[in-house]
Design a protein around this motif. Sequence first.
Motif, PDB file in Angstrom:
ATOM      1  N   ALA A 176      40.122  38.964  52.109  1.00 22.68           N
ATOM      2  CA  ALA A 176      38.866  38.760  51.391  1.00 22.68           C
ATOM      3  C   ALA A 176      38.478  39.988  50.594  1.00 22.68           C
ATOM      4  N   MET A 177      38.693  41.174  51.194  1.00 18.92           N
ATOM      5  CA  MET A 177      38.374  42.426  50.503  1.00 18.92           C
ATOM      6  C   MET A 177      39.251  42.613  49.279  1.00 18.92           C
ATOM      7  N   LEU A 178      40.553  42.319  49.428  1.00 26.72           N
ATOM      8  CA  LEU A 178      41.477  42.453  48.301  1.00 26.72           C
ATOM      9  C   LEU A 178      41.117  41.493  47.187  1.00 26.72           C
ATOM     10  N   ALA A 179      40.755  40.276  47.551  1.00 23.04           N
ATOM     11  CA  ALA A 179      40.384  39.281  46.539  1.00 23.04           C
ATOM     12  C   ALA A 179      39.144  39.726  45.785  1.00 23.04           C
ATOM     13  N   SER A 180      38.203  40.301  46.542  1.00 21.66           N
ATOM     14  CA  SER A 180      36.980  40.777  45.906  1.00 21.66           C
ATOM     15  C   SER A 180      37.257  41.889  44.923  1.00 21.66           C
ATOM     16  N   CYS A 181      38.153  42.795  45.276  1.00 19.22           N
ATOM     17  CA  CYS A 181      38.490  43.927  44.410  1.00 19.22           C
ATOM     18  C   CYS A 181      39.211  43.488  43.157  1.00 19.22           C
ATOM     19  N   SER A 182      39.937  42.379  43.223  1.00 15.58           N
ATOM     20  CA  SER A 182      40.751  41.944  42.095  1.00 15.58           C
ATOM     21  C   SER A 182      39.988  41.092  41.098  1.00 15.58           C
ATOM     22  N   GLN A 183      38.728  40.741  41.419  1.00 12.85           N
ATOM     23  CA  GLN A 183      37.965  39.907  40.506  1.00 12.85           C
ATOM     24  C   GLN A 183      37.692  40.634  39.209  1.00 12.85           C
ATOM     25  N   THR A 184      37.737  39.902  38.095  1.00  4.95           N
ATOM     26  CA  THR A 184      37.502  40.475  36.770  1.00  4.95           C
ATOM     27  C   THR A 184      36.020  40.513  36.478  1.00  4.95           C
ATOM     28  N   ASP A 185      35.594  41.495  35.732  1.00  2.00           N
ATOM     29  CA  ASP A 185      34.199  41.637  35.326  1.00  2.00           C
ATOM     30  C   ASP A 185      33.711  40.370  34.641  1.00  2.00           C
ATOM     31  N   SER A 186      32.716  39.716  35.206  1.00  8.30           N
ATOM     32  CA  SER A 186      32.265  38.428  34.688  1.00  8.30           C
ATOM     33  C   SER A 186      31.628  38.537  33.312  1.00  8.30           C
ATOM     34  N   SER A 187      31.165  39.726  32.938  1.00  5.69           N
ATOM     35  CA  SER A 187      30.522  39.859  31.638  1.00  5.69           C
ATOM     36  C   SER A 187      31.508  39.704  30.502  1.00  5.69           C
ATOM     37  N   ASN A 188      32.785  39.947  30.778  1.00  8.11           N
ATOM     38  CA  ASN A 188      33.793  39.840  29.734  1.00  8.11           C
ATOM     39  C   ASN A 188      34.701  38.641  29.908  1.00  8.11           C
ATOM     40  N   THR A 189      34.686  38.012  31.065  1.00  8.20           N
ATOM     41  CA  THR A 189      35.614  36.913  31.271  1.00  8.20           C
ATOM     42  C   THR A 189      34.921  35.634  31.696  1.00  8.20           C
ATOM     43  N   SER A 190      34.415  35.564  32.915  1.00  9.08           N
ATOM     44  CA  SER A 190      33.873  34.299  33.389  1.00  9.08           C
ATOM     45  C   SER A 190      32.648  34.518  34.248  1.00  9.08           C
ATOM     46  N   SER A 191      31.751  33.548  34.218  1.00  3.50           N
ATOM     47  CA  SER A 191      30.560  33.612  35.052  1.00  3.50           C
ATOM     48  C   SER A 191      30.762  32.854  36.359  1.00  3.50           C
ATOM     49  N   ALA A 192      31.983  32.408  36.616  1.00  5.76           N
ATOM     50  CA  ALA A 192      32.243  31.586  37.785  1.00  5.76           C
ATOM     51  C   ALA A 192      31.867  32.308  39.080  1.00  5.76           C
ATOM     52  N   ASP A 193      32.091  33.605  39.154  1.00  5.87           N
ATOM     53  CA  ASP A 193      31.827  34.357  40.367  1.00  5.87           C
ATOM     54  C   ASP A 193      30.358  34.747  40.495  1.00  5.87           C
ATOM     55  N   SER A 194      29.665  34.878  39.377  1.00  7.41           N
ATOM     56  CA  SER A 194      28.286  35.350  39.409  1.00  7.41           C
ATOM     57  C   SER A 194      27.283  34.216  39.588  1.00  7.41           C
ATOM     58  N   GLY A 195      27.705  32.983  39.316  1.00  4.46           N
ATOM     59  CA  GLY A 195      26.797  31.857  39.417  1.00  4.46           C
ATOM     60  C   GLY A 195      25.890  31.724  38.209  1.00  4.46           C
ATOM     61  N   THR A 196      26.066  32.571  37.219  1.00  2.00           N
ATOM     62  CA  THR A 196      25.257  32.518  36.006  1.00  2.00           C
ATOM     63  C   THR A 196      25.715  31.368  35.122  1.00  2.00           C
ATOM     64  N   LYS A 197      24.750  30.625  34.577  1.00  3.46           N
ATOM     65  CA  LYS A 197      25.083  29.560  33.652  1.00  3.46           C
ATOM     66  C   LYS A 197      24.768  30.008  32.233  1.00  3.46           C
ATOM     67  N   TYR A 198      25.791  30.056  31.384  1.00  2.45           N
ATOM     68  CA  TYR A 198      25.627  30.422  29.986  1.00  2.45           C
ATOM     69  C   TYR A 198      25.515  29.155  29.139  1.00  2.45           C
ATOM     70  N   VAL A 199      24.730  29.235  28.073  1.00  2.00           N
ATOM     71  CA  VAL A 199      24.600  28.087  27.183  1.00  2.00           C
ATOM     72  C   VAL A 199      25.140  28.389  25.786  1.00  2.00           C
ATOM     73  N   MET A 200      25.419  29.659  25.513  1.00  5.39           N
ATOM     74  CA  MET A 200      25.971  29.995  24.201  1.00  5.39           C
ATOM     75  C   MET A 200      26.709  31.324  24.245  1.00  5.39           C
ATOM     76  N   VAL A 201      27.829  31.357  23.505  1.00  8.74           N
ATOM     77  CA  VAL A 201      28.592  32.593  23.318  1.00  8.74           C
ATOM     78  C   VAL A 201      28.926  32.686  21.838  1.00  8.74           C
ATOM     79  N   ILE A 202      28.858  33.893  21.280  1.00  9.76           N
ATOM     80  CA  ILE A 202      29.213  34.089  19.875  1.00  9.76           C
ATOM     81  C   ILE A 202      30.172  35.255  19.723  1.00  9.76           C
ATOM     82  N   HIS A 203      30.888  35.275  18.611  1.00  9.68           N
ATOM     83  CA  HIS A 203      31.681  36.447  18.256  1.00  9.68           C
ATOM     84  C   HIS A 203      31.519  36.723  16.774  1.00  9.68           C
ATOM     85  N   GLY A 204      31.737  37.972  16.414  1.00  9.09           N
ATOM     86  CA  GLY A 204      31.639  38.371  15.014  1.00  9.09           C
ATOM     87  C   GLY A 204      32.886  39.085  14.550  1.00  9.09           C
TER      88      GLY A 204
END
Length: 352
Positions: A15-43
């Motif tokens: 469990a500890m190893l899995a936790s350490c290997s998680q990717t930063d949700s701000s750049n990849t996915s909100s699946a781990d944080s439980g945050t629901k996004y409604v829009m993403v943009i790029h420029g």
Amino acid sequence: MFKNLHILGLTLLCAMLASCSQTDSSNTSSADSGTKYVMVIHGGAGTILKSTMTPEKEAAYKAALTKALETGYAAIKNGKTSLDAVEATIHVLEDSPLFNAGKGAVFTHDGKNEMDAAIMDGSNLKAGSVAGVTVIKNPISAARAVMEKSEHVMMAGAGADKFAKQAGLEIVDPSYFFTQERWDGLQKAIKEDSTKSVLDHGNKKTYKLGTENKDYKFGTVGCVALDNKGNLAAGTSTGGMTNKKFGRIGDAPIIGSGTYANNATAAISCTGWGEFYIRSVVAHDISALMEYKGLGVAEASKMVLDKMAKLGGDGGLIALDKKGNIAMPFNTEGMYRGTITADGKIDVQIYK
């Protein structure tokens, strides 16, 4: 007893190893944080370094991205569709000279502005796109008009311009798209091209006509959105590659390459070296991995971007799934990007 303790210890370690290997949700996915996004943009993605950015320009980019997110969010909160939100958001970016779309479109080798755009509705897989348009103020609206007011998916050149005029869209003189910075960028690109030699034999690099200038291709804008009814939409708009020749068209208007949306999987918009996104069919490949292999949006996005990178392509993408999870991977020095959550929290980033 000792056996049970040993098993418990191994479980905790895993469990500890899995936790350490998680990717930063701000750049990849909100699946781990439980945050629901409604829009993403790029420029756009590319060689974007803090060391070469003035504080004033950085503030301008962040303000434009924030305004775009606020505009799309307001549409969603007012009950409008994800398509409406995508179109309105991209209008803000197309109207800004900071980005390579609409007002800030780059110049072709012949000193013209030729723009591409696409939009897709994830609820029914309807799509529309335009390529090589020259007088449409907001190409993303032309793409939507193709989707909703014609039996076609894609229109190009003078025909697309004519259709947009008949559809009642705002038409401008080509001089509207002139900006000094983009013009200077063309002159620099032409000058650098003139110092290159074409070598067809030997071990030296071959410069293929119209495909170099990899540092002059960035600035495409895109948006993916999830509305109150759970429908996804994606849109992308670009001026293409500085100094492009021979009517070159990139991935942005090609459904499945630079733009794709499917309620069953995700909405995706790409930015980068278009030729590689076309060859890799990046946007649809992400959707297919999610649909057929059950991958999450972050894992699928990274896998496809890595696969494209092995061919020599670079850039980034944004993706949003039906649950509000996001991915924003890129393999360049930076990517103008921003997110807004269901409760209105905005996050804008530029650098790696």
